[in-house]
Design a protein around this motif. Sequence first.
Motif, PDB file in Angstrom:
ATOM      1  N   ARG A   1     -26.825  51.587  36.132  1.00 32.75           N
ATOM      2  CA  ARG A   1     -25.580  51.101  36.741  1.00 32.75           C
ATOM      3  C   ARG A   1     -25.241  49.654  36.403  1.00 32.75           C
ATOM      4  NH1 ARG A   1     -24.839  51.607  42.781  1.00 32.75           N
ATOM      5  NH2 ARG A   1     -22.671  51.297  42.143  1.00 32.75           N
ATOM      6  N   LYS A   2     -25.918  49.024  35.462  1.00 36.57           N
ATOM      7  CA  LYS A   2     -25.651  47.602  35.220  1.00 36.57           C
ATOM      8  C   LYS A   2     -24.219  47.358  34.753  1.00 36.57           C
ATOM      9  CE  LYS A   2     -30.317  45.832  34.425  1.00 36.57           C
ATOM     10  NZ  LYS A   2     -31.244  45.183  33.473  1.00 36.57           N
TER      11      LYS A   2
ATOM     12  N   ILE B   1     -27.831  40.379  37.302  1.00 36.70           N
ATOM     13  CA  ILE B   1     -27.825  41.813  37.000  1.00 36.70           C
ATOM     14  C   ILE B   1     -28.552  42.100  35.700  1.00 36.70           C
ATOM     15  CG2 ILE B   1     -26.323  43.752  36.352  1.00 36.70           C
ATOM     16  CD1 ILE B   1     -24.241  42.554  38.327  1.00 36.70           C
TER      17      ILE B   1
ATOM     18  N   GLU C   1     -18.113  43.589  39.909  1.00 33.56           N
ATOM     19  CA  GLU C   1     -18.115  42.153  40.194  1.00 33.56           C
ATOM     20  C   GLU C   1     -16.904  41.475  39.566  1.00 33.56           C
ATOM     21  OE1 GLU C   1     -19.303  38.582  41.817  1.00 33.56           O
ATOM     22  OE2 GLU C   1     -20.059  40.602  42.212  1.00 33.56           O
TER      23      GLU C   1
ATOM     24  N   LEU D   1     -21.892  47.796  37.697  1.00 33.38           N
ATOM     25  CA  LEU D   1     -21.982  46.672  38.629  1.00 33.38           C
ATOM     26  C   LEU D   1     -21.253  45.445  38.097  1.00 33.38           C
ATOM     27  CD1 LEU D   1     -25.709  47.003  39.774  1.00 33.38           C
ATOM     28  CD2 LEU D   1     -23.651  47.537  41.113  1.00 33.38           C
TER      29      LEU D   1
END
Length: 481
Positions: free
Chosen positions: A317-318, A113, A325, A321
């Motif tokens: 959106r990192k 990511i 996760e 995300l």
Amino acid sequence: MEQALLSWIGALASIPTEVVWLAGATLSGLISIHILLRKREVGAAIGWIGLVWLAPLFGSALYALFGVNRVTRRAQKLRIKPSRPNPADRAEEPEGPPLPERFRPLDRAVQRITALSLQAGNRIETLRNGDQVYPAMLAAIGEAQHSVALSSYIFRKDEIGRAFLSALEDAHHRGVAVRVLVDGIGSGYFFAAIYGGLRRRGVPVGRFMHSVLPWRMPFLNLRTHKKLLIVDGALAFTGGINIADENRVATNPPEPVRDVHFRIEGPVVAQLTAAFASDWAFVMDEDLEGPLWFPPLGPCGETQARVVTSGPDADLRKIELVVLEAITCARTSIRLMTPYFLPSEVLVSALSLAALRGLAVDVIIPMDSDHAVVDWATRAHVDPLLRSDVRIWLDDPPFDHAKLLVIDDAWCFIGSANWDTRSFRLNFELNVEAYDPGLARHLDAFMREKMSLRLTLEDLSRRDLPVRLRDAGVRLLLPYL
């Protein structure tokens, strides 16, 4: 002049209705095409298309101001040049012990990511409120020998702000390379006292996405929310604290704001410096390179850490995300604290599913934040979580601005991002992930002390109908709260 204005209005009134309708339909059609090609979220696309057809001029103006993302092109154009050494790939970086098996999928995912490797050999120290944070930051600036990089969303010219102003000026005059970034709205749009004060003293300072030119104002909704200080490329401070007197809780300000900040040393500081350098290039079109900003960094602790940046550009959106996760990889517990809690439906589902599969999921929010509208929307938003046995706790005043996430008593996520759409999708944010059971235990104990008053479904059902309607109506503004 009055006669000319009346003539102009009369000329507009004389335009045939068919022409006006055709112009409006053409404008709405063109903008609808842009929305269909650019907006990935179905709900947002439908909302914008409906608005531009119902009110072509008003809707088009709003879309131009708040709906169009022109940051991607500029951010890519001004991103750090490839000639810069990648701090994450330095030959001298230490190798840490292998991660426990349960965290290896998370490590692999976050590396993909962020395109950054996990850095071993760091030390992270927790600091509470401005009472601990500001003296440490001012002392670091006072001892700086080579460089100082400071970024803040809010930077007020109050008592503590003037102390920072003097410290930065002193560092500049003794030959230290000083660079300061303040947000173009958070630190004052019309009256940016700190920005003006630094400029008058000759200190290099930039205002993030600020312009009084009408054709350069579509960035009003996109802010840099980062709080970052880096001294000599080797010592960093980051977390949730802005620079304002309200954070000095011990001085009994009228509206105190509690918070948590972190002092960081070790190889991961190079990633923090690279994040600041990218923002500085974005705003000022100047590269920060060389040992002045990126000195060799050896190990000084046992924490493995990595920086995660997010924003409405190539980093979109990192942080969200990574959070998703981490929730997916959790096996025993998820505990988080945030001042504003308006997660997307995807995050709501992830937390709900974690609780349903037997994990202890605890969310700590303020009983009353500094934005009542957000509190109203939160009450209308959390019903699915409570029905899935996610425990939501209300923290007693004064307002606590801390943003913390601990997974399985070992993985920590700290930084500037709140749990809302603004932080995950609109703001430029910076978080740090850390694999450190000691830090996790410390933050976990801190959050447990706040788990005394629990929000229940019965509490929500006891709200009067007008209150529930108000809360549900405000929740419709979720993407921009």
